[in-house]
Enzyme design. Structure first.
Site, PDB file in Angstrom:
ATOM      1  CB  THR A 166     -93.385  21.493  43.839  1.00 37.80           C
ATOM      2  OG1 THR A 166     -94.684  21.341  43.258  1.00 37.80           O
ATOM      3  CG2 THR A 166     -92.370  20.778  42.976  1.00 37.80           C
ATOM      4  CB  CYS A 167     -90.459  23.969  47.645  1.00 41.99           C
ATOM      5  SG  CYS A 167     -90.570  25.155  46.281  1.00 41.99           S
ATOM      6  CB  ALA A 168     -92.736  20.680  51.103  1.00 41.29           C
ATOM      7  CB  THR A 211     -94.550  25.960  47.382  1.00 40.68           C
ATOM      8  OG1 THR A 211     -93.225  25.539  47.051  1.00 40.68           O
ATOM      9  CG2 THR A 211     -94.605  27.483  47.486  1.00 40.68           C
TER      10      THR A 211
END
Length: 165
Positions: free
Chosen positions: A59-61, A57
């Site tokens: 934001t996670c990346a 995703t």
């Protein structure tokens, strides 16, 4: 149980983050080569636990990229990026991005880390995954900072986490 939001909709976790000043709960996570990593393996180092639902995703990346960039300047500090993603997906992502200053660890297959740290999402579309959080642990295994990001789609407070080191 804690409440956060995903796209503005409330979701719940199975518990609360470890308390600041407490000993960090032991864990066993899976490395990219499928061997095991425990909290004891990192004894003597300061740790930033960057926890998120999935590497795939935006934001996670972004959080992994940001901590990777900032980690290169930190002394005696390791950044552990933790999710329920398969180790192969974590390895693919870091290889494609050229990320070398973070350690990806998977809570595959049981999710026990998420349960023990109060991070498992118990309802909604991400049920069973981890919510977004940052936990800083000192070289003695004591929790010095926690952040449960109130909206899963938002980035954590990088500066506050790094200042806690």
């Amino acid at each position: 149980m804690a409440t956060v939001t995903l796209g503005g909709n409330p979701v719940h976790t199975n518990g609360e983050l470890p308390k600041t000043g407490s000993k960090a709960p032991e864990f066993q996570l899976v490395k990219q080569d499928l061997s095991r990593a425990t909290l004891a393996d990192f004894s003597g180092s300061k740790l930033v636990l960057n926890i998120f639902p999935s590497i795939d995703t935006n934001t996670c990346a972004t959080s992994v990229r940001t901590f990777n960039a900032k980690a290169s300047a930190l002394e005696n500090t390791k950044v552990l990026c933790i999710s329920r993603d398969l180790p192969f997906a974590q390895k693919r992502f870091c290889g494609a991005e050229g990320l070398e200053n973070v350690i990806n660890l998977s809570d595959f297959p049981t999710g026990q880390f998420g349960k023990d740290y109060g991070l498992e999402i118990t309802d909604g579309v991400f049920s069973g995954l981890h919510t977004r959080a940052v936990i800083v642990i000192d070289e003695n295994g004591v929790v010095t900072y926690t952040e449960l990001v109130p909206e899963i789609a938002n980035e954590p407070n990088y500066e506050a986490a790094l200042a806690a080191l």
